[in-house]
Design a protein around this motif. Structure first.
Motif, PDB file in Angstrom:
ATOM      1  N   VAL A  96      31.208  54.557  10.620  1.00  0.00           N
ATOM      2  CA  VAL A  96      30.753  54.444   9.234  1.00  0.00           C
ATOM      3  C   VAL A  96      31.560  55.415   8.384  1.00  0.00           C
ATOM      4  O   VAL A  96      31.703  56.591   8.742  1.00  0.00           O
ATOM      5  N   GLN A  97      32.080  54.942   7.265  1.00  0.00           N
ATOM      6  CA  GLN A  97      32.742  55.817   6.304  1.00  0.00           C
ATOM      7  C   GLN A  97      31.666  56.456   5.426  1.00  0.00           C
ATOM      8  O   GLN A  97      31.021  55.772   4.637  1.00  0.00           O
ATOM      9  N   TRP A  98      31.478  57.760   5.582  1.00  0.00           N
ATOM     10  CA  TRP A  98      30.326  58.389   4.938  1.00  0.00           C
ATOM     11  C   TRP A  98      30.354  58.275   3.418  1.00  0.00           C
ATOM     12  O   TRP A  98      29.298  58.137   2.789  1.00  0.00           O
ATOM     13  N   ASP A  99      31.532  58.279   2.801  1.00  0.00           N
ATOM     14  CA  ASP A  99      31.610  58.330   1.347  1.00  0.00           C
ATOM     15  C   ASP A  99      31.543  56.964   0.672  1.00  0.00           C
ATOM     16  O   ASP A  99      31.376  56.882  -0.548  1.00  0.00           O
ATOM     17  N   THR A 100      31.622  55.882   1.451  1.00  0.00           N
ATOM     18  CA  THR A 100      31.564  54.535   0.860  1.00  0.00           C
ATOM     19  C   THR A 100      30.549  53.619   1.540  1.00  0.00           C
ATOM     20  O   THR A 100      30.222  52.568   0.987  1.00  0.00           O
ATOM     21  N   GLU A 101      30.040  54.007   2.711  1.00  0.00           N
ATOM     22  CA  GLU A 101      29.193  53.094   3.489  1.00  0.00           C
ATOM     23  C   GLU A 101      27.831  53.684   3.837  1.00  0.00           C
ATOM     24  O   GLU A 101      27.188  53.242   4.782  1.00  0.00           O
ATOM     25  N   THR A 102      27.375  54.677   3.073  1.00  0.00           N
ATOM     26  CA  THR A 102      26.050  55.264   3.300  1.00  0.00           C
ATOM     27  C   THR A 102      25.313  55.406   1.980  1.00  0.00           C
ATOM     28  O   THR A 102      25.925  55.620   0.927  1.00  0.00           O
ATOM     29  N   LEU A 103      23.992  55.302   2.041  1.00  0.00           N
ATOM     30  CA  LEU A 103      23.122  55.500   0.883  1.00  0.00           C
ATOM     31  C   LEU A 103      21.816  56.114   1.373  1.00  0.00           C
ATOM     32  O   LEU A 103      21.211  55.606   2.325  1.00  0.00           O
ATOM     33  N   VAL A 104      21.390  57.207   0.755  1.00  0.00           N
ATOM     34  CA  VAL A 104      20.125  57.869   1.096  1.00  0.00           C
ATOM     35  C   VAL A 104      19.034  57.334   0.172  1.00  0.00           C
ATOM     36  O   VAL A 104      19.246  57.210  -1.041  1.00  0.00           O
ATOM     37  N   THR A 105      17.876  57.034   0.749  1.00  0.00           N
ATOM     38  CA  THR A 105      16.790  56.384   0.002  1.00  0.00           C
ATOM     39  C   THR A 105      15.472  57.126   0.193  1.00  0.00           C
ATOM     40  O   THR A 105      15.354  58.006   1.053  1.00  0.00           O
ATOM     41  N   VAL A 106      14.486  56.740  -0.604  1.00  0.00           N
ATOM     42  CA  VAL A 106      13.143  57.310  -0.458  1.00  0.00           C
ATOM     43  C   VAL A 106      12.431  56.548   0.654  1.00  0.00           C
ATOM     44  O   VAL A 106      11.660  55.616   0.422  1.00  0.00           O
ATOM     45  N   GLY A 107      12.730  56.928   1.876  1.00  0.00           N
ATOM     46  CA  GLY A 107      12.152  56.256   3.035  1.00  0.00           C
ATOM     47  C   GLY A 107      12.800  54.901   3.284  1.00  0.00           C
ATOM     48  O   GLY A 107      13.589  54.383   2.481  1.00  0.00           O
ATOM     49  N   ALA A 108      12.430  54.309   4.423  1.00  0.00           N
ATOM     50  CA  ALA A 108      12.987  52.999   4.777  1.00  0.00           C
ATOM     51  C   ALA A 108      12.446  51.897   3.882  1.00  0.00           C
ATOM     52  O   ALA A 108      13.140  50.915   3.610  1.00  0.00           O
ATOM     53  N   THR A 109      11.206  52.034   3.397  1.00  0.00           N
ATOM     54  CA  THR A 109      10.623  50.963   2.588  1.00  0.00           C
ATOM     55  C   THR A 109      11.365  50.800   1.264  1.00  0.00           C
ATOM     56  O   THR A 109      11.589  49.680   0.804  1.00  0.00           O
ATOM     57  N   GLU A 110      11.763  51.897   0.646  1.00  0.00           N
ATOM     58  CA  GLU A 110      12.572  51.775  -0.571  1.00  0.00           C
ATOM     59  C   GLU A 110      13.926  51.157  -0.245  1.00  0.00           C
ATOM     60  O   GLU A 110      14.461  50.356  -1.028  1.00  0.00           O
ATOM     61  N   ALA A 111      14.476  51.506   0.900  1.00  0.00           N
ATOM     62  CA  ALA A 111      15.747  50.912   1.319  1.00  0.00           C
ATOM     63  C   ALA A 111      15.613  49.396   1.464  1.00  0.00           C
ATOM     64  O   ALA A 111      16.506  48.639   1.067  1.00  0.00           O
ATOM     65  N   ILE A 112      14.498  48.958   2.041  1.00  0.00           N
ATOM     66  CA  ILE A 112      14.252  47.519   2.204  1.00  0.00           C
ATOM     67  C   ILE A 112      14.123  46.850   0.841  1.00  0.00           C
ATOM     68  O   ILE A 112      14.735  45.811   0.575  1.00  0.00           O
ATOM     69  N   ALA A 113      13.335  47.457  -0.057  1.00  0.00           N
ATOM     70  CA  ALA A 113      13.142  46.881  -1.389  1.00  0.00           C
ATOM     71  C   ALA A 113      14.462  46.802  -2.150  1.00  0.00           C
ATOM     72  O   ALA A 113      14.799  45.758  -2.747  1.00  0.00           O
TER      73      ALA A 113
END
Length: 369
Positions: free
Chosen positions: A96-113
């Motif tokens: 995974v390219q950390w600077d283009t292929e990652t996103l931090v979210t408010v838990g997994a549920t926000e990531a799903i939404a």
């Protein structure tokens, strides 16, 4: 408010959102409130008894005091994004390219939404396996998706391959795969995942991988990410969570990894949902991913021991305990306990044992679409 003949009258109230106002209160809230009322042992609470490493908790306090407390970067602080990329390579074999292929979210549920909102258009079809985590269907529909549920076969939670093939169409945009699975505890085999991957390539669909329980796998089973299979890296996103990895469910720190084209689309939804995530918690999770592997790599063994203990006693009482290979969950069939001719359903049974036996469980129907 208007006055008619000296009396106040209530104006016509315009309807609120049909989807969300039509949803019932979650079964977790219903059963927890019942458990509190009757002071029972609550087996449906949904969080662990034991918390994660003390060092991580200490770092939250230190980061709050020693670091700034202003908006961190929308995509997440570099330290955590880099740690997520290292974790992906170390435990799933996925670069995974950390600077283009990652996103931090408010838990997994926000990531799903955010993923549903960023990927789906009105009328896109989304294939999901039934039973499922209760947010999937509602959030996909709110994003305009049409849910196509494929029921797992109950005895061993196996994939009905014919049913799955039939669920695909020219309108299929996304497939949701949750492994280890909530609420059955199924760990999808590599053969199952390859079958799904082949269909996704054939029909040119994306895949959302909910892998929050990736480290909660029992002996004899192995978690394999579908994104690690040939042809799937550019069409898949993976979601995970510090709440499950470190047993810090209150922190609500999740992350998404995937191709930059999908991550950027998801981030545009994320920016208007929450914009960013508390930086002190991010710093602690970054430390944990790099330095506390002894905690999350032993979670599966610990949970399996507890599950075995409970399963043996449930079987002795007369429950039929269904198989699982990972996660927090234990599914049990109560019907062998009922007298002949009884038509009591799972909701009635769970309510009754709460009141009469002082133990609260969750009716499984809440997890079916």
């Amino acid at each position: 408010m208007a006055t008619v003949n000296g009396h106040a009258s209530t104006p016509d109230v315009k309807p609120l959102n049909d989807l969300f106002t039509g949803l019932p209160t979650t079964i977790f809230t219903v059963m927890t409130n019942l458990a509190i009322k009757h002071k029972t042992i609550n087996l449906g609470q949904g969080f662990p008894d034991e918390e994660g490493p003390d060092k991580m908790k200490q770092l939250v306090g230190a980061a709050t005091t020693d670091q700034h407390n202003q908006y961190p970067p929308m995509f997440g602080i570099p330290e955590l994004r880099q740690a997520v990329a290292r974790h992906s390579k170390a435990y799933s074999g996925i670069d995974v390219q950390w600077d283009t292929e990652t996103l931090v979210t408010v838990g997994a549920t926000e990531a799903i939404a955010a993923s549903f909102l960023g990927i789906l258009n009105e009328g896109d079809e989304v294939i999901m396996f039934d039973p499922m985590y209760d947010c999937y269907g509602s959030m996909a529909r709110r994003a305009g998706g049409i849910v196509k549920a494929v029921k797992l076969k109950v005895e061993y939670w196996s994939v009905d391959r014919t049913h799955l093939q039939d669920a695909f169409s020219s309108k299929t945009k996304l497939v949701v795969v949750n492994t280890p699975h909530n609420p059955t505890g199924k760990v999808f085999s590599k053969e199952d995942l390859q079958f799904i991957a082949d269909l996704c390539i054939q029909h040119n669909t994306y895949v959302l991988l909910d892998e929050v329980y990736e480290h909660l796998v029992f002996e004899g089973s192995q978690h394999v990410s579908l994104r690690s299979l040939p042809g799937m890296q550019e069409r898949s996103i993976r979601i995970s969570s510090a709440g499950k990895t470190f047993s810090f469910t209150a922190w609500k720190i999740g992350w998404v990894t995937g191709p930059s084209s999908l991550i950027n689309a998801i981030a545009k939804a994320h920016q208007f949902l929450v914009f960013t995530v508390p930086s002190n918690l991010q710093r602690a999770v970054a430390y944990g991913l790099d330095n506390e592997s002894s905690f999350f790599t032993t979670l599966g063994h610990s949970l399996e021991q507890k599950r075995t203990y409970l399963a043996q006693r449930l079987k002795k009482i007369g429950f039929n305990v269904l198989p699982a290979q990972g996660s927090y969950f234990l599914m049990a069939d109560f019907r062998p306990l009922l007298p002949e001719g009884s038509n009591e359903d799972d909701v009635g049974f769970c309510n009754r044992i709460t009141v009469e036996a002082g133990v609260t469980a969750l009716p499984v129907r809440a997890d079916f679409s």
